[in-house]
Enzyme design. Structure first.
Site, PDB file in Angstrom:
ATOM      1  N   HIS A 221     -97.439  24.310  47.256  1.00 21.08           N
ATOM      2  CA  HIS A 221     -98.890  24.104  47.164  1.00 21.08           C
ATOM      3  C   HIS A 221     -99.632  24.692  48.358  1.00 21.08           C
ATOM      4  O   HIS A 221    -100.840  24.873  48.302  1.00 21.08           O
ATOM      5  CB  HIS A 221     -99.256  22.632  46.884  1.00 21.08           C
ATOM      6  CG  HIS A 221     -99.262  21.708  48.051  1.00 21.08           C
ATOM      7  ND1 HIS A 221     -98.202  20.864  48.343  1.00 21.08           N
ATOM      8  CD2 HIS A 221    -100.198  21.451  48.991  1.00 21.08           C
ATOM      9  CE1 HIS A 221     -98.494  20.141  49.412  1.00 21.08           C
ATOM     10  NE2 HIS A 221     -99.700  20.482  49.824  1.00 21.08           N
TER      11      HIS A 221
ATOM     12  N   ASP B 292     -91.343  21.486  45.872  1.00 24.73           N
ATOM     13  CA  ASP B 292     -92.587  22.006  46.458  1.00 24.73           C
ATOM     14  C   ASP B 292     -92.308  22.910  47.665  1.00 24.73           C
ATOM     15  O   ASP B 292     -92.543  22.531  48.805  1.00 24.73           O
ATOM     16  CB  ASP B 292     -93.472  20.815  46.853  1.00 24.73           C
ATOM     17  CG  ASP B 292     -94.922  21.217  47.047  1.00 24.73           C
ATOM     18  OD1 ASP B 292     -95.204  22.426  47.147  1.00 24.73           O
ATOM     19  OD2 ASP B 292     -95.781  20.312  47.117  1.00 24.73           O
TER      20      ASP B 292
ATOM     21  N   SER C  48     -98.286  18.978  55.271  1.00 24.87           N
ATOM     22  CA  SER C  48     -97.626  19.636  54.140  1.00 24.87           C
ATOM     23  C   SER C  48     -96.872  20.847  54.634  1.00 24.87           C
ATOM     24  O   SER C  48     -97.409  21.653  55.389  1.00 24.87           O
ATOM     25  CB  SER C  48     -98.656  20.071  53.112  1.00 24.87           C
ATOM     26  OG  SER C  48     -98.924  19.013  52.260  1.00 24.87           O
TER      27      SER C  48
HETATM   28  N1  ARG Z   1    -101.165  15.067  47.575  1.00 24.14           N
HETATM   29  C1  ARG Z   1    -100.748  16.239  48.291  1.00 24.14           C
HETATM   30  C2  ARG Z   1    -101.824  16.633  49.301  1.00 24.14           C
HETATM   31  O1  ARG Z   1    -102.654  15.873  49.615  1.00 24.14           O
HETATM   32  C3  ARG Z   1    -100.394  17.349  47.394  1.00 24.14           C
HETATM   33  C4  ARG Z   1    -101.528  18.054  46.700  1.00 24.14           C
HETATM   34  C5  ARG Z   1    -101.083  19.245  45.904  1.00 24.14           C
HETATM   35  N2  ARG Z   1    -100.342  18.840  44.693  1.00 24.14           N
HETATM   36  C6  ARG Z   1    -100.914  18.514  43.509  1.00 24.14           C
HETATM   37  N3  ARG Z   1    -100.165  18.137  42.538  1.00 24.14           N
HETATM   38  N4  ARG Z   1    -102.212  18.564  43.337  1.00 24.14           N
HETATM   39  O2  ARG Z   1    -102.123  17.731  49.653  1.00 24.14           O
HETATM   40  N1  GLU Z   2    -100.187  16.961  50.535  1.00 30.39           N
HETATM   41  C1  GLU Z   2    -100.711  16.831  51.861  1.00 30.39           C
HETATM   42  C2  GLU Z   2    -101.045  18.151  52.522  1.00 30.39           C
HETATM   43  O1  GLU Z   2    -101.343  19.102  51.866  1.00 30.39           O
HETATM   44  C3  GLU Z   2     -99.784  16.030  52.655  1.00 30.39           C
HETATM   45  C4  GLU Z   2     -99.816  14.712  52.100  1.00 30.39           C
HETATM   46  C5  GLU Z   2    -100.513  13.747  52.984  1.00 30.39           C
HETATM   47  O2  GLU Z   2    -101.743  13.696  53.039  1.00 30.39           O
HETATM   48  O3  GLU Z   2     -99.727  13.045  53.610  1.00 30.39           O
HETATM   49  O4  GLU Z   2    -101.117  18.266  53.717  1.00 30.39           O
END
Ligand code: ARG
Ligand code: GLU
Length: 712
Positions: free
Chosen positions: A85, A221, A647
């Site tokens: 991502h 990921d 991330s």
């Molecule tokens: N929750 C994670 C973050 O805050 C991953 C976001 C990307 N993945 C998704 N399925 N939208 O960045």
């Molecule tokens: N998915 C998050 C990012 O893109 C990390 C997840 C979180 O917020 O801990 O940095």
């Protein structure tokens, strides 16, 4: 009774007063102070192995990837791992109908096939130093805020100029502890970064938004890049003469996997946390603002879902919008839930009682005397503005038509005196905007969303403190009908025709468009009624928060506090462990390929399993990447304190070897940005063995594995 009260306060204090295992985002150059605890938890390396400026250390393998993620170098040839991502935008840019790398994945089978990514950079931290004294020189607690700020700005400017004369590195000075300390960072930024490989989205984004923030998780990921440098190893813009960057250190990879209770640490770039807020602010965020935003977004998502399920074309059109809105929606739901579950506000209040007692304990603490009272007052004053802002962003501007019309605001102000060149530039960029907008626009969704949001807006925001156009609405449905029928911004042909034949005399037509009128009313309200006052209140709150931070540090001299995340390199550590999200429910700390097969559903986009992966599963063809239990482990959780920006960060074992890549948290514990609770806050990482299995067995890119240093 009094005693009981003291006891309760003490217990609450205690749970707040000592650093909890897992909590904290530590400054790498000061890690010697954590070393003992880390080693007691199982670490077998030293603080100096993690961060050193005298010899190579793990920090030499960690980068800020682009503007918002972390990456790590895993070979002597600049090979880099980060999340799928995080690489998504670059993968997308290289994708076309003929070469659909998002869907099919991409693997460069030799260096000549790697794809340059203009605009992508990676940043290495070379050194950091504490410069607090120099930056705060000439300031004191009693001085007016603007004077203080001017003095600090002047000191920063001077020091940066001095340091820049002594180094080729990029010099930046950042506040820590909300401006109580300052550190200078010497960075090196590499701008030739190439895409080496990525799995198909069915693996890299498996579970999609359905599983986002959720455990159990099965997302592969990851994506692979390579950093290039000039022949001397220095940063250089893309050139085919560049060579793979040779790092001072690259990460070794462990194939041993994880056991519950193992020590683990994450090394990366957490972006923002707010761990030292007063209770009133936590309460406002978790119990007032977040629930409103969650509610509005939830209603929008319901409408998206309904139409997305009916039509595959709409599903694709609204996939990215859904992902954007859904990410915050689920996270903030978790914040509210977690704060209440943990009695976060009450714990903060109990702490504040003790703080006030401490303040009264000595005369020289006079500057803190009214702080807590002033916080109550200031946040109360801020409240209507916060609400107004939330409705503007989440209700008003969420109407796509209105938002799109807003893009034309500058063009609507064109007069016959505007230079033709400026007009041409605006028109050509708006044509691009229009193409992007209409490609993913489905009017029935927007109509339904608009009607729903405007009803909420009218119901919840006071008539004397909301954008004017709302007060002119008698019947929302009739208004929406008119808006969408009369506005030209719903019609691609009309918009293009208008742009093709634009001349200044037509600006009036834009001004009179009902969508533009709604937009101008929203923005005008923001400019005239919200922004100024909000900025003023927040400036004062920032000053108080800085002071409160200092007070908390002065009061708890026996406890080391960590500075809130500020997008600089940090180390955070804890244990590999599962958790109990609810009474009667326990989450194991890892998932396996079995889970992917259980989730498989060819009819649900997020749960389609690649045939090749299924084949490997059926043959149990895992090679050396299988766990000793014989299964293929996919992801695992740990009690390591992470946030957005982490991330792609490496999660490392007691020997500093790579175990996996951090990519998310469990939604039940997303309150960790405000308060960390070791019982329910968990980060989620993809197991490095799954990453290597996909690279090697699935993609047949074993030449990449050969570059890496693998410890069986
Ligand atoms: N929750 C994670 C973050 O805050 C991953 C976001 C990307 N993945 C998704 N399925 N939208 O960045
Ligand atoms: N998915 C998050 C990012 O893109 C990390 C997840 C979180 O917020 O801990 O940095």
């Amino acid at each position: 009774m009094k005693h009981l009260h003291c006891l309760i306060t003490f217990v609450l204090m205690f749970s707040f007063g000592i650093a909890k295992a897992g909590e904290g985002m530590w400054i790498p150059m000061l890690l010697q102070y954590n070393e003992k605890e880390m080693q007691e938890m199982g670490m077998r390396i030293t603080a100096e192995d993690i961060y050193s400026i005298n010899r190579s250390s793990l920090k030499d393998a960690i980068v800020l990837f682009g503007g918002g993620c972390t990456g790590e170098i895993v070979s002597d040839y600049g090979l880099l791992l980060t999340n799928h991502h995080c690489g998504y935008g670059y993968i997308q840019k290289h994708s076309s109908v003929e070469h659909d790398y998002l869907t099919n994945g991409f693997w460069a089978m030799n260096r000549g096939e790697e794809l340059p990514c203009p605009g992508l950079s990676v940043t290495f931290l070379r050194e950091m130093r504490d410069v607090t004294e120099k930056i705060l020189h000439g300031t004191n607690v009693d001085m007016p805020e603007d004077e203080r700020k001017a003095k600090i700005d002047e000191n920063i400017k001077k020091l940066v100029a001095d340091l820049e004369k002594q180094t080729d590195y990029k010099v930046s000075i950042k506040p820590y502890f909300l401006g109580n300390e300052y550190y200078v960072l010497f960075n090196e930024v590499y701008t030739d970064v190439r895409l080496v490989g990525c799995p198909p989205s069915n693996i890299g984004k498996f579970g999609g938004d359905t599983d986002n923030w959720v455990w159990p998780r099965h997302t592969g990921d990851f994506s692979v890049f390579r950093v290039y440098a000039d022949k001397d190893g220095r940063p250089a813009d893309y050139s085919k003469d560049n060579v793979p960057y040779k790092p001072a250190k690259h990460l070794e990879i462990s194939l041993k996997g994880v056991e519950e209770g193992d020590f683990a640490f994450v090394f990366g770039y957490p972006a923002h946390t707010n761990e030292y807020l007063p209770a009133v602010a936590v309460d406002q965020e978790a119990n007032l603002i977040d629930p409103i935003v969650v509610d509005l977004r939830g209603k929008v998502l319901d409408i998206y879902n309904k139409y997305q399920e009916q039509d595959p074309k709409v599903r694709i059109q609204y996939a990215a919008k859904h992902a954007n809105i859904g990410n915050g929606w689920k996270k903030w739901m978790g914040v509210t839930e977690g704060i209440n579950h943990f009695h976060g506000v009450e714990k903060k209040r109990a702490f504040e009682k003790d703080f006030q007692k401490w303040v009264l304990g000595a005369r020289n603490r006079y500057m803190y005397l009214d702080l807590l009272k002033d916080f109550e007052q200031s946040y109360k004053e801020l409240e209507p503005y916060e609400l107004a802002y939330s409705y503007l962003a989440e209700a008003g501007l969420r109407i796509e038509l209105v938002n799109f019309a807003g893009r034309f605001a500058r063009l609507s102000e064109v007069t016959k005196d505007t230079p033709q060149a400026d007009i041409d530039k605006m028109v050509s960029s708006l044509k691009g905007n229009a193409a992007t907008f209409f490609k993913d626009y489905y009017e029935p969704i927007d109509r339904e969303v608009a009607a729903m949001l405007l009803k909420e807006y009218l119901k919840e925001q006071p008539a004397d403190f909301r954008p004017d156009f709302l007060n002119g609405i008698k019947d929302v449905d009739a208004y929406v009908d008119q808006l969408f029928t009369k506005s030209m911004f719903t019609d691609e042909a009309k918009v293009n025709d208008f742009l093709d034949n634009f001349k200044p005399s037509k600006a009036k037509k834009l001004q009179n468009d009902p969508a533009m009128k709604a937009y101008q009313s929203l923005i005008g309200f923001y400019r005239n009624e919200v922004n100024g006052k909000m900025t003023e209140l927040n400036a004062n709150i920032d000053r108080m928060r800085r002071l409160y931070m200092k007070g908390q540090m002065d009061m708890q001299t026996d406890k080391r506090l960590f500075p809130d995340a500020n997008f600089t390199l940090r180390v955070t550590y804890g244990k590999v462990e599962g958790f109990k999200p609810q009474d009667g429910k326990t989450y194991r700390h890892f998932t396996t390929l079995e889970g992917i097969m259980q989730k498989e559903n060819p009819d649900i986009y997020d749960y389609v399993v690649e045939p090749r992966l299924k084949q490997l599963y059926n043959n149990k063809d895992y090679g050396r990447y299988a766990d000793k239990d014989g299964t293929m482990h996919v992801a695992f959780t740990a009690s390591v304190h992470t946030t957005g920006g982490n991330s792609g960060s490496p999660i490392l074992n007691a020997d500093g070897r790579l175990l996996g890549l951090n990519f998310d948290r469990c939604w039940e514990g997303t309150m960790s940005d405000l308060i960390y609770d070791p019982d329910i806050c968990r980060n989620i990482s993809v197991d490095i063995r799954y990453v290597l299995f996909i690279i090697d067995k699935f993609a047949g890119a074993g030449h990449l594995i050969d570059e890496m240093s693998i410890v069986e």
